[in-house]
Design an enzyme around this catalytic site. Structure first.
Site, PDB file in Angstrom:
ATOM      1  N   ASN A  62      -4.187  -5.733  11.610  1.00 51.59           N
ATOM      2  CA  ASN A  62      -2.882  -6.226  11.178  1.00 51.59           C
ATOM      3  C   ASN A  62      -2.506  -7.505  11.905  1.00 51.59           C
ATOM      4  O   ASN A  62      -2.794  -7.679  13.086  1.00 51.59           O
ATOM      5  CB  ASN A  62      -1.787  -5.155  11.274  1.00 51.59           C
ATOM      6  CG  ASN A  62      -1.686  -4.460  12.606  1.00 51.59           C
ATOM      7  OD1 ASN A  62      -2.678  -4.299  13.318  1.00 51.59           O
ATOM      8  ND2 ASN A  62      -0.493  -4.048  12.953  1.00 51.59           N
ATOM      9  N   GLU A  75      -5.668  -3.313   6.359  1.00 46.43           N
ATOM     10  CA  GLU A  75      -6.495  -3.019   5.183  1.00 46.43           C
ATOM     11  C   GLU A  75      -6.553  -4.227   4.256  1.00 46.43           C
ATOM     12  O   GLU A  75      -7.590  -4.569   3.693  1.00 46.43           O
ATOM     13  CB  GLU A  75      -5.922  -1.834   4.399  1.00 46.43           C
ATOM     14  CG  GLU A  75      -5.851  -0.535   5.172  1.00 46.43           C
ATOM     15  CD  GLU A  75      -4.558  -0.366   5.975  1.00 46.43           C
ATOM     16  OE1 GLU A  75      -4.016  -1.369   6.488  1.00 46.43           O
ATOM     17  OE2 GLU A  75      -4.107   0.781   6.093  1.00 46.43           O
ATOM     18  N   CYS A 115      -1.016  -1.272   0.546  1.00 48.57           N
ATOM     19  CA  CYS A 115      -2.465  -1.280   0.775  1.00 48.57           C
ATOM     20  C   CYS A 115      -3.173  -0.370  -0.219  1.00 48.57           C
ATOM     21  O   CYS A 115      -4.276  -0.670  -0.671  1.00 48.57           O
ATOM     22  CB  CYS A 115      -2.776  -0.878   2.210  1.00 48.57           C
ATOM     23  SG  CYS A 115      -2.319  -2.180   3.381  1.00 48.57           S
TER      24      CYS A 115
HETATM   25  N1  THU Z   1       0.263  -1.512   9.026  1.00 49.57           N
HETATM   26  C1  THU Z   1      -1.035  -1.646   8.656  1.00 49.57           C
HETATM   27  O1  THU Z   1      -1.770  -2.486   9.175  1.00 49.57           O
HETATM   28  N2  THU Z   1      -1.495  -0.837   7.671  1.00 49.57           N
HETATM   29  C2  THU Z   1      -0.757   0.106   7.026  1.00 49.57           C
HETATM   30  O2  THU Z   1      -1.248   0.731   6.086  1.00 49.57           O
HETATM   31  C3  THU Z   1       0.609   0.380   7.474  1.00 49.57           C
HETATM   32  C4  THU Z   1       1.174  -0.541   8.484  1.00 49.57           C
HETATM   33  C5  THU Z   1       0.792  -2.416  10.056  1.00 49.57           C
HETATM   34  C6  THU Z   1       1.790  -3.421   9.533  1.00 49.57           C
HETATM   35  C7  THU Z   1       2.570  -3.743  10.775  1.00 49.57           C
HETATM   36  O3  THU Z   1       1.898  -4.786  11.461  1.00 49.57           O
HETATM   37  C8  THU Z   1       2.503  -2.478  11.606  1.00 49.57           C
HETATM   38  O4  THU Z   1       1.451  -1.696  11.068  1.00 49.57           O
HETATM   39  C9  THU Z   1       3.791  -1.668  11.577  1.00 49.57           C
HETATM   40  O5  THU Z   1       4.193  -1.395  10.289  1.00 49.57           O
END
Ligand code: THU
Length: 165
Positions: A62, A75, A115
């Site tokens: 992320n 993702e 995602c």
């Molecule tokens: N996040 C992801 O990377 N994938 C997900 O499916 C849910 C949330 C990240 C986004 C953000 O940077 C952090 O988790 C908190 O929401």
């Protein structure tokens, strides 16, 4: 009125050591990817790893932003980069995990709705299912054989083909 019930199925494993070397390498890549997530705002580090039919692994994590909506989930970083770098690639599997050392939960964390929609597009693009592995603490893993199990009644390209010309 008709009530329609939709069934979902997934498999839970306590220990992924029985998976083959290609998958265990994928799982380790997803775990490693959490370490380089850019998550200064939430502190919630997510890693994703995409396994291509060629055996190549593409990772993502992320990427947050001070303007919050400009950030992107792990993702989507992994899947969009895969599509940009290898537009014709066939994806066999996607592993997703979080950095469990920085959270107080043992829960396996499923992907967000946005995602799921992007995973569904990846399946549609290659006309083939993608196995999804959600990695928990230690070596726990949840195996889902297609995004259909996580996103029933998905919005899809078929709907767009009904637009009148
Ligand atoms: N996040 C992801 O990377 N994938 C997900 O499916 C849910 C949330 C990240 C986004 C953000 O940077 C952090 O988790 C908190 O929401």
């Amino acid at each position: 009125m008709r009530e329609i019930k939709i069934e979902h199925s997934f498999r839970l494993f306590e220990d992924y050591s029985s998976f083959d070397a290609e998958l265990t390498t994928l799982f380790e890549a997803a775990k490693t990817a959490t370490k380089s997530a850019y998550a200064p705002y939430s502190g919630f580090r997510v890693g994703a790893a995409v396994l291509l039919e060629t055996g190549e692994i593409v990772i993502g994590n992320n990427q947050e932003n001070a303007a919050y909506p400009s950030g992107l989930c792990a993702e989507r970083v992994a899947l969009f980069y895969t599509s940009a770098r290898y537009p014709d690639a066939v994806i066999k599997a996607l592993a997703i995990t979080i950095d469990y050392s920085s959270v107080e939960t043992d829960d396996i964390i499923p992907p967000c709705g946005g995602c799921r929609q992007v995973i569904a597009e990846s399946e549609a693009k290659q006309t083939g299912s993608i196995r999804i592995f959600l990695l928990g603490r230690d070596q726990r893993v949840c195996q889902i054989d297609s995004i259909e199990q996580l996103l029933p009644l998905a919005f899809s390209r078929e709907v767009l083909s009904t637009v009148k010309s």
